[in-house]
Design an enzyme around this catalytic site. Structure first.
Site, PDB file in Angstrom:
ATOM      1  CG  HIS A 154      -1.889   1.032   1.379  1.00 29.26           C
ATOM      2  ND1 HIS A 154      -2.150   1.668   2.574  1.00 29.26           N
ATOM      3  CD2 HIS A 154      -2.735   1.585   0.471  1.00 29.26           C
ATOM      4  CE1 HIS A 154      -3.114   2.550   2.402  1.00 29.26           C
ATOM      5  NE2 HIS A 154      -3.488   2.525   1.139  1.00 29.26           N
ATOM      6  CG  HIS A 208      -3.370   9.513   0.564  1.00 30.00           C
ATOM      7  ND1 HIS A 208      -4.211  10.221   1.394  1.00 30.00           N
ATOM      8  CD2 HIS A 208      -3.980   8.326   0.327  1.00 30.00           C
ATOM      9  CE1 HIS A 208      -5.284   9.484   1.658  1.00 30.00           C
ATOM     10  NE2 HIS A 208      -5.168   8.333   1.019  1.00 30.00           N
TER      11      HIS A 208
HETATM   12  O1  G3P Z   1      -6.241   1.785  -3.423  1.00 32.72           O
HETATM   13  C1  G3P Z   1      -6.532   1.300  -2.153  1.00 32.72           C
HETATM   14  C2  G3P Z   1      -6.329   2.341  -1.093  1.00 32.72           C
HETATM   15  O2  G3P Z   1      -5.114   3.000  -1.299  1.00 32.72           O
HETATM   16  C3  G3P Z   1      -7.442   3.338  -1.027  1.00 32.72           C
HETATM   17  O3  G3P Z   1      -7.362   4.182   0.079  1.00 32.72           O
HETATM   18  O4  G3P Z   1      -6.924   6.361   1.101  1.00 32.72           O
HETATM   19  O5  G3P Z   1      -5.151   4.643   1.131  1.00 32.72           O
HETATM   20  O6  G3P Z   1      -5.727   5.788  -0.982  1.00 32.72           O
HETATM   21  P1  G3P Z   1      -6.241   5.281   0.331  1.00 32.72           P
HETATM   22 MG    MG Z   2      -4.469   4.700  -2.424  1.00 34.70          MG
END
Ligand code: G3P
Ligand code: MG
Length: 249
Positions: free
Chosen positions: A17, A59
């Site tokens: 992630h 992000h």
């Molecule tokens: O793509 C999955 C995840 O990254 C979505 O949530 O807020 O971490 O971008 P976020």
């Molecule tokens: Mg994401």
């Protein structure tokens, strides 16, 4: 069933992630390096546009949380964004880490044989152009690559624009909670997959999505028991912060 969903799913079972999970500053090359160090072969990252339309990784809408600056990313040119320190907030060892452009990320990941889930994360009111420009740039950067980047987004307008611009790039509809009309959305956007928050998924829903011919990715799975349960339900890939906990596979 959509045309895209009939394709193979070349993405590994575990996906780091935001580059390297929580072990390195998110959405930086240091993060991807952490993934490589743990044997990961895929990562997710968040892509948006600078004021001068350069695709880069971040992000949030602002640079405040993860950089040594302040302000809305949408109002900053890439030259200005590139001067920010995006690593120091995570520890002195990461000081000097830059906000990477999508081109930087493609070069690193292609050299390492790492596949990518590019989450299109538009600044507010830039959904359509972000979807279009990220797709066009990704198609150029990954031209001829064995595994294409998988484009996902919470923003339907961004996915629509990505589909119109580069229909051959695989797409995934990303949602927190799976909406009742998921079939219609996946069909309209010609997606290969649905990505959802693992906390909202149920076994019957997972099985229905798989039976409809779509792949399924869950975020953010940071517990080994959750990972086992989700894989038992037929989930194809897990996006995790805990590269140290979920072994690469
Ligand atoms: O793509 C999955 C995840 O990254 C979505 O949530 O807020 O971490 O971008 P976020
Ligand atoms: Mg994401």
């Amino acid at each position: 069933m959509s045309q895209q969903s009939k394709r193979r799913w070349p993405y590994p079972e575990v996906v780091a992630h935001r580059g390297g999970g929580t072990l390195a500053p998110e959405n930086t090359i240091a993060g991807f390096r952490e993934g490589v160090r743990h044997g990961y072969r895929a990562a997710e990252c968040d892509v948006k546009l600078s004021a001068d339309n350069v695709c880069f990784l971040l992000h949030d809408d602002t640079v405040d949380r993860t950089c040594n600056g302040k302000g809305l990313a949408a109002g900053m040119f890439m030259a200005e964004l590139s001067r920010l320190d995006a690593g120091a907030w995570k520890g002195a060892a990461f000081a000097g880490e830059a906000l990477p452009t999508l081109a930087n990320v493609a070069a690193y990941c292609l050299a390492q044989g790492m596949s990518l889930n590019l989450e299109i994360k538009p600044c507010p009111r830039r959904e359509e152009e972000t979807g279009r420009l990220v797709a066009q740039e990704a198609a150029k950067l990954w031209a001829g690559a064995a595994v294409p980047p998988l484009l996902s987004s919470f923003e339907i307008d961004a996915l629509r624009a990505a589909k119109a611009a580069e229909p051959a790039l695989p797409r995934a509809f990303l949602c927190e909670e799976i909406p009742a009309d998921w079939r219609a959305i996946l069909e309209e956007l010609d997606c290969v997959a649905l990505h959802c928050d693992h906390k909202t998924l149920t076994e019957p829903l997972a099985r229905a999505i798989k039976a409809a011919g779509y792949q399924l990715l869950c975020y953010t799975v940071n517990d080994a028991a959750d990972a086992r349960r989700l894989l038992d339900w037929g989930v194809d890939s897990l996006c995790t912060d805990r590269l140290d906990l979920l072994p690469a596979r």
